[in-house]
Scaffold this active site. Structure first.
Site, PDB file in Angstrom:
ATOM      1  CB  VAL A   1       3.874   1.678   6.700  1.00 47.67           C
ATOM      2  CG1 VAL A   1       3.882   0.785   5.463  1.00 47.67           C
ATOM      3  CG2 VAL A   1       4.253   0.876   7.935  1.00 47.67           C
ATOM      4  CB  CYS A   2       3.437   3.714   2.465  1.00 45.23           C
ATOM      5  SG  CYS A   2       3.062   4.087   0.735  1.00 45.23           S
TER       6      CYS A   2
END
Length: 334
Positions: free
Chosen positions: A124-125
């Protein structure tokens, strides 16, 4: 809700999938809790329908003494499992603390060995940086937060960075864009495991799109232009007041008081966009407002925003938002 299938995509009847989310000091809170809540909600909904909760969830960190997130809130964690322990899905969260995690050989080596054990791996990210440092992303397509796409590509040339998607799947490796996109990614993982019916039920419960329209470019474009307000704010105001007119490069350069070459170079440095792409995005932004706030026909909106024709506006919408004007109005119109 209809009962979910009892067999998994891998044919393991009644199997419980172990999902590990890696945290560390300075991790982004929503990078952890967003995906975690998606899987937890899937567990609840499946159990309510009479099935067995499909996921066993673990938030893990080095030392297992918890982690203080970048927002200052502490979260409980378990120690890093042995590399040989059973695992279905590994998810690496992002956050400001990722740089310190990258410099910790123990964490990087654990990610590498754990990823080799997992059926699938996700980030994520800025968690994508940890996957890249562990060579999990070598030769693969990947996404990360729009603000650090260039940095990821520069530091890890073996990774094929894509700047627009909310998330990217390359084989068994999934990577997502910034923060809330971890929810989109987790919903896609649930859909792959349990089917669309369960994933849609989770999305409805969480009041989010199962598949949100558009890509992260629609968010980053406006922010990129805002970052150049000191230098080109007056020009952007002028463009917005003349969207239906001639906004060619010579006109813009003249309005900015520069030569065409100098203007193009300075504008790209300030915004990350060419003048032509910036004008297109400003026109799309105005068209979005008219589609959602008015009943004007699409043809009138295309003329008012300077596209000239419906087809030209449609192509721009697909390029910028990955959605047609008609689809956008259906989703967001009054």
């Amino acid at each position: 809700m209809p009962k979910p299938p009892r067999s998994t995509p891998t044919g393991r009847t009644g199997a419980v999938r172990v999902v590990e989310l890696l945290a560390y000091p300075g991790v982004q809170l929503l990078d952890v809790t967003g995906p975690l809540q998606v899987f937890a909600s899937a567990n609840d909904l499946v159990a309510e329908a009479g099935g067995t909760a499909p996921y066993q969830l673990r938030v893990v960190a080095k030392g297992g003494q918890g982690a203080t997130t970048s927002s200052g809130l502490g979260i409980a964690t378990a120690p890093l499992p042995r590399s040989s322990a059973a695992l279905d899905t590994l998810i690496v969260a992002g956050g400001p603390g990722v740089e310190a995690a990258l410099s910790d050989p123990e964490i990087v080596d654990w990610v590498r060995r754990r990823a080799a054990r997992a059926r699938r791996v996700a980030s994520v990210c800025t968690g994508a940086f940890l996957l890249a440092e562990s060579h999990v992303l070598d030769g693969r397509r990947a996404a990360t937060h729009w603000s650090v796409c260039k940095d990821l590509a520069r530091r890890f040339p073996a990774v094929h960075v894509e700047t627009d998607p909310i998330f990217v799947r390359d084989g068994t490796v999934w990577t997502s864009a910034g923060v809330t996109s971890g929810i989109d990614l987790a919903l896609a993982l649930v859909e792959e495991d349990l089917g669309r019916t369960v994933a849609l039920a989770v999305a409805r419960y969480l009041v989010v799109f199962l598949k949100r329209p558009g890509g992260q470019a629609q968010f980053s474009a406006a922010l990129s232009l805002q970052s150049a307000e000191d230098q080109f704010g007056a020009l952007h105001d002028w463009i917005n007041a003349h969207l239906a007119g001639d906004i060619s490069l010579p006109v813009l350069a003249r309005q900015a008081g520069m030569s065409e070459r100098s203007f193009s170079r300075h504008y790209l440095e300030a915004t990350g966009l060419t003048p032509g792409r910036a004008v297109e995005r400003l026109r799309v932004e105005q068209a979005r407002r008219l589609l959602s706030e008015s009943r004007l026909p699409v043809k009138r909106i295309s003329q008012r925003c300077g596209f000239g024709s419906e087809e030209t506006m449609r192509r721009s919408f697909l390029r910028v938002l990955a959605a047609t004007p008609q689809d956008y109005r259906v989703r967001f119109g009054r």
